[in-house]
Design a protein around this motif. Structure first.
Motif, PDB file in Angstrom:
ATOM      1  N   TRP A   1       0.751  -1.279   0.157  1.00 53.43           N
ATOM      2  CA  TRP A   1       0.061   0.244  -0.234  1.00 53.43           C
ATOM      3  C   TRP A   1       0.567   1.270  -0.179  1.00 53.43           C
ATOM      4  O   TRP A   1       0.954   2.298  -1.340  1.00 53.43           O
ATOM      5  CB  TRP A   1      -0.491  -0.040   1.008  1.00 53.43           C
ATOM      6  CG  TRP A   1      -2.281  -0.866   1.568  1.00 53.43           C
ATOM      7  CD1 TRP A   1      -2.027  -1.848   1.483  1.00 53.43           C
ATOM      8  CD2 TRP A   1      -3.445  -0.597   0.404  1.00 53.43           C
ATOM      9  NE1 TRP A   1      -3.748  -2.561   2.049  1.00 53.43           N
ATOM     10  CE2 TRP A   1      -4.089  -2.044   1.055  1.00 53.43           C
ATOM     11  CE3 TRP A   1      -3.915   0.358  -0.289  1.00 53.43           C
ATOM     12  CZ2 TRP A   1      -5.380  -1.830   0.150  1.00 53.43           C
ATOM     13  CZ3 TRP A   1      -4.720   0.319  -0.771  1.00 53.43           C
ATOM     14  CH2 TRP A   1      -6.084  -1.296  -0.484  1.00 53.43           C
ATOM     15  N   GLN A   2       1.859   1.211   1.653  1.00 53.37           N
ATOM     16  CA  GLN A   2       2.532   2.987   0.881  1.00 53.37           C
ATOM     17  C   GLN A   2       3.339   2.874  -0.345  1.00 53.37           C
ATOM     18  O   GLN A   2       3.774   3.803  -0.690  1.00 53.37           O
ATOM     19  CB  GLN A   2       2.537   3.078   2.654  1.00 53.37           C
ATOM     20  CG  GLN A   2       3.603   3.780   3.207  1.00 53.37           C
ATOM     21  CD  GLN A   2       2.492   5.010   2.789  1.00 53.37           C
ATOM     22  OE1 GLN A   2       1.427   4.837   3.968  1.00 53.37           O
ATOM     23  NE2 GLN A   2       3.021   6.069   1.922  1.00 53.37           N
TER      24      GLN A   2
ATOM     25  N   ASP B   1       2.222   4.161  -2.943  1.00 54.28           N
ATOM     26  CA  ASP B   1       1.538   5.313  -3.136  1.00 54.28           C
ATOM     27  C   ASP B   1       2.864   5.952  -2.899  1.00 54.28           C
ATOM     28  O   ASP B   1       2.732   7.350  -3.958  1.00 54.28           O
ATOM     29  CB  ASP B   1       0.210   5.192  -2.184  1.00 54.28           C
ATOM     30  CG  ASP B   1       0.585   7.008  -1.667  1.00 54.28           C
ATOM     31  OD1 ASP B   1      -1.011   7.528  -2.611  1.00 54.28           O
ATOM     32  OD2 ASP B   1       0.345   7.444  -0.754  1.00 54.28           O
TER      33      ASP B   1
ATOM     34  N   HIS C   1       3.744   9.226  -6.179  1.00 52.08           N
ATOM     35  CA  HIS C   1       4.505  10.318  -6.143  1.00 52.08           C
ATOM     36  C   HIS C   1       5.648  10.971  -6.200  1.00 52.08           C
ATOM     37  O   HIS C   1       5.314  12.307  -6.295  1.00 52.08           O
ATOM     38  CB  HIS C   1       3.923  11.078  -4.106  1.00 52.08           C
ATOM     39  CG  HIS C   1       2.042  10.664  -3.894  1.00 52.08           C
ATOM     40  ND1 HIS C   1       1.303  11.676  -4.663  1.00 52.08           N
ATOM     41  CD2 HIS C   1       1.683  10.161  -3.106  1.00 52.08           C
ATOM     42  CE1 HIS C   1       0.196  11.437  -4.187  1.00 52.08           C
ATOM     43  NE2 HIS C   1      -0.541  10.187  -3.607  1.00 52.08           N
TER      44      HIS C   1
ATOM     45  N   LEU D   1      -1.245  -1.049  -6.537  1.00 51.89           N
ATOM     46  CA  LEU D   1      -2.011  -0.291  -5.845  1.00 51.89           C
ATOM     47  C   LEU D   1      -4.038  -0.142  -6.509  1.00 51.89           C
ATOM     48  O   LEU D   1      -5.190  -0.082  -5.623  1.00 51.89           O
ATOM     49  CB  LEU D   1      -2.064   1.571  -5.829  1.00 51.89           C
ATOM     50  CG  LEU D   1      -2.765   2.227  -5.129  1.00 51.89           C
ATOM     51  CD1 LEU D   1      -2.462   1.834  -3.532  1.00 51.89           C
ATOM     52  CD2 LEU D   1      -2.515   3.976  -4.767  1.00 51.89           C
TER      53      LEU D   1
ATOM     54  N   LEU E   1      -6.635   7.461   1.974  1.00 56.92           N
ATOM     55  CA  LEU E   1      -6.137   6.505   0.752  1.00 56.92           C
ATOM     56  C   LEU E   1      -6.748   7.648  -0.509  1.00 56.92           C
ATOM     57  O   LEU E   1      -6.388   8.063  -1.868  1.00 56.92           O
ATOM     58  CB  LEU E   1      -6.610   5.300   0.676  1.00 56.92           C
ATOM     59  CG  LEU E   1      -6.897   4.600  -0.401  1.00 56.92           C
ATOM     60  CD1 LEU E   1      -5.504   4.156  -0.855  1.00 56.92           C
ATOM     61  CD2 LEU E   1      -7.221   3.065  -0.025  1.00 56.92           C
TER      62      LEU E   1
ATOM     63  N   SER F   1      -5.419  11.283  -0.858  1.00 63.32           N
ATOM     64  CA  SER F   1      -3.828  10.705  -2.161  1.00 63.32           C
ATOM     65  C   SER F   1      -4.570  10.178  -3.376  1.00 63.32           C
ATOM     66  O   SER F   1      -3.467  10.296  -4.379  1.00 63.32           O
ATOM     67  CB  SER F   1      -3.051   9.637  -1.144  1.00 63.32           C
ATOM     68  OG  SER F   1      -2.223   9.189  -1.865  1.00 63.32           O
ATOM     69  N   LEU F   2      -4.877   9.090  -3.941  1.00 61.23           N
ATOM     70  CA  LEU F   2      -5.648   8.754  -5.144  1.00 61.23           C
ATOM     71  C   LEU F   2      -6.651   9.824  -6.056  1.00 61.23           C
ATOM     72  O   LEU F   2      -5.789  10.302  -7.175  1.00 61.23           O
ATOM     73  CB  LEU F   2      -7.108   7.699  -5.079  1.00 61.23           C
ATOM     74  CG  LEU F   2      -5.831   6.187  -4.678  1.00 61.23           C
ATOM     75  CD1 LEU F   2      -7.867   5.194  -4.027  1.00 61.23           C
ATOM     76  CD2 LEU F   2      -5.233   5.730  -5.778  1.00 61.23           C
TER      77      LEU F   2
END
Length: 239
Positions: A43-44, A47, A51, A67, A86, A89-90
């Motif tokens: 997950w992290q 992400d 980015h 993701l 989440l 972020s998306l």
């Protein structure tokens, strides 16, 4: 393994997968990456790398797929309070990849749509994801092409059984989406009046005519067909 070390390992594995001359090394990298995608750390790491402005195309595609897959299949791994972070972020990623790469933008769009299947409408604010999407498009008109792709994939995800949503939640999402069709119609009607978006809206309409004609003949699709017809009629009048 520390987060930064794991991110570097992912990059190294991807480089080996796509560029190493030894088949055995490529197979080993592929197995490691597949195992990694099933971990909680994915997950992290995915992400963060999405980015990261230094991530190359191979990394972006892999991480966007990771993701998307995590949201679809492993959402319940996350604590309930993680939803807003989440989602935000998306949303940031959807704006970042508004103009591409298309493969990455599509995966992010699907991830947002899958998130909407999992999470009740009230968690998106007043009116559910469609209202949220409309507000985002109004607030950030420069990113409308990316948001339009999200609008395209939303109905698809209602019937995507790769999403490990509880049956009652899936049925509720179908009802929510059907109830919000007027908002989607208003969004598309507004978009056909923007010259730069006409081609994308036309593609959207043709795609949904095809989807409806080859889809499940249920009440949802009948309503969707009415929706597409109204948008097409409006588009023709505008053109």
């Amino acid at each position: 393994m520390e987060g930064m070390d794991l991110q570097n390992t992912v990059k190294e594995a991807l480089n080996a997968l796509y560029h190493h001359p030894d088949d055995a090394v490529r197979m080993q990298a592929d197995r490691w990456l597949q195992d990694f995608q099933r971990t909680l750390d994915a997950w992290q790491v995915a992400d963060n790398l999405l980015h990261d402005p230094t991530s190359n195309l191979e990394t972006l595609i892999f991480c966007s797929q990771t993701l998307r897959s995590k949201v679809q299949r492993d959402f319940e791994e996350l604590p309930s309070e993680a939803f807003r972070q989440l989602r935000d972020s998306l949303n940031t990623l959807l704006k970042k990849f508004n103009k591409g790469p298309p493969k990455v933008r599509t995966q992010i769009s699907i991830a947002v749509a899958a998130l909407a299947v999992h999470v009740p409408a009230e968690d998106w604010g007043d009116g559910g994801i469609m209202n949220w999407l409309r507000d985002e498009m109004n607030s950030h008109p420069d990113y409308i092409p990316g948001f339009l792709e999200l609008l395209t994939v939303l109905p698809e995800e209602a019937y995507n059984y790769k999403i490990a949503a509880r049956p009652e939640r899936r049925r509720q999402f179908e009802k929510e989406l059907t109830a919000q069709m007027e908002i989607a119609l208003n969004i598309l009607t507004a978009c056909v009046n923007i010259n730069d978006l006409k081609e994308q809206v036309e593609a959207f309409l043709f795609y949904y005519f095809f989807l409806v004609l080859h889809g499940v003949h249920c009440n949802y699709y009948r309503k969707l067909l009415e929706w597409v017809y109204l948008v097409a009629k409006s588009a023709c009048e505008t053109f």
